[in-house]
Design an enzyme around this catalytic site. Sequence first.
Site, PDB file in Angstrom:
ATOM      1  N   HIS A  26      -6.535  -0.010  -2.258  1.00  0.00           N
ATOM      2  CA  HIS A  26      -5.585   1.101  -2.193  1.00  0.00           C
ATOM      3  C   HIS A  26      -4.198   0.573  -2.547  1.00  0.00           C
ATOM      4  CE1 HIS A  26      -8.262   4.141  -0.537  1.00  0.00           C
ATOM      5  NE2 HIS A  26      -8.783   3.191   0.230  1.00  0.00           N
TER       6      HIS A  26
ATOM      7  N   LYS B 178       4.459   3.904  -0.890  1.00  0.00           N
ATOM      8  CA  LYS B 178       3.982   3.322  -2.160  1.00  0.00           C
ATOM      9  C   LYS B 178       4.085   4.325  -3.309  1.00  0.00           C
ATOM     10  CE  LYS B 178      -0.129   2.362  -0.559  1.00  0.00           C
ATOM     11  NZ  LYS B 178       0.041   2.839   0.829  1.00  0.00           N
TER      12      LYS B 178
ATOM     13  N   ASP C 222      -3.121   5.173  -5.913  1.00  0.00           N
ATOM     14  CA  ASP C 222      -3.983   5.268  -4.738  1.00  0.00           C
ATOM     15  C   ASP C 222      -5.172   4.307  -4.798  1.00  0.00           C
ATOM     16  OD1 ASP C 222      -4.720   6.321  -2.190  1.00  0.00           O
ATOM     17  OD2 ASP C 222      -6.303   7.437  -3.199  1.00  0.00           O
TER      18      ASP C 222
ATOM     19  N   ARG D 134      15.068 -15.375   2.592  1.00  0.00           N
ATOM     20  CA  ARG D 134      16.354 -14.983   2.006  1.00  0.00           C
ATOM     21  C   ARG D 134      16.699 -15.795   0.760  1.00  0.00           C
ATOM     22  NH1 ARG D 134      20.717 -14.503   6.768  1.00  0.00           N
ATOM     23  NH2 ARG D 134      21.896 -13.632   5.016  1.00  0.00           N
TER      24      ARG D 134
END
Length: 342
Positions: free
Chosen positions: A170, A191, A209, A274
């Site tokens: 998915h 998404k 999907d 980071r």
Amino acid sequence: MDENNQIDQPTNDETLSTESEIPKEVERGTEAITVKLHTIVEGLGLEIVHQSSDYYDISLNSADVNRPGLQLAGYLEDFPYQRIQIIGSVEYNYLVGLDAKLQYERFRGILSYDIPAVIVSYNAYINQDILDLADYYDKTLLRSPEKTTKLISKINRELEYQLAPRSNVHGELLEVFGIGVLIMGKSSIGKSETALDLINRGHRLVADDMVDIMAIDNRLRGTSPDNIRHYMEIRGLGIVNVRRLYGTGSVKTDTQIDLVIELEQWKQDYEYDRLGLDDHYIELLDVKVPHLVVPVRAGRNLAMIVEVAAMNQREKNFGYNAARVMTNNIFHKDMVEEGDDF
């Protein structure tokens, strides 16, 4: 340089992501792959000289083929009979150079095994004795006008594609600045909305999907199931046809997967990367793919982040790592300020 003042130069390490649930999802969707002989025959346009009674039931599970030179010489030990057998010009000339009785016996030795099929290259003439043997042992006999090496190359390529490890997951698959980006995450994380924003920015949708993925030549490729290709489901809006709304330039049938981006809800107490010094990977279908975890919270422009991630991955593919260059610059600056010679 004084060892007490030594500064460790930053390195660029590869780290395999182990906390992600994505590999487990891929493993659950993995299928045992075989391909029917008739699919290969039809795909390559091979001539059927003799068709066995079980022709449409014969399955192949190996991309390898065999040229039975040793078997035609009478050596049948360790005969890889499960493979497609290719009679090339060398094997054919050797076979027809034998007297009729020996030719019959040697070919019978091959057909007596449970082979899937025999293919003769160069459109070579097949005599009645061989046809009778194929009929007696109920084996499929095929012919091709191709040269032997080209025929084998075509068969190997088709079998490797048809038998490639595959699964379904998915997510959203798009091509962003030429980079295949698979966006994954839990339901309702955003998404589809991120994918739609990327399409609005001019990038191309491959799958929404449900994404079918396969591993070929240590690379992952992804596509969409035929019945939902070019469609998207947007909560509150419903189903839309991206190709009809945005044009044919907004969609693509398949793409290589160069980057996996996993969206997750922002964790307040979690220390997110980071700098990006370490290259993080995820292993899907035994293929390592670059993997990023992107935290989601209000105000973050996910589509822009995906764009930058795709461009940055492209730079890494060309050998440039911005985090490494910056930290190296800082490292060298600190060394110069301490008066060290280089």
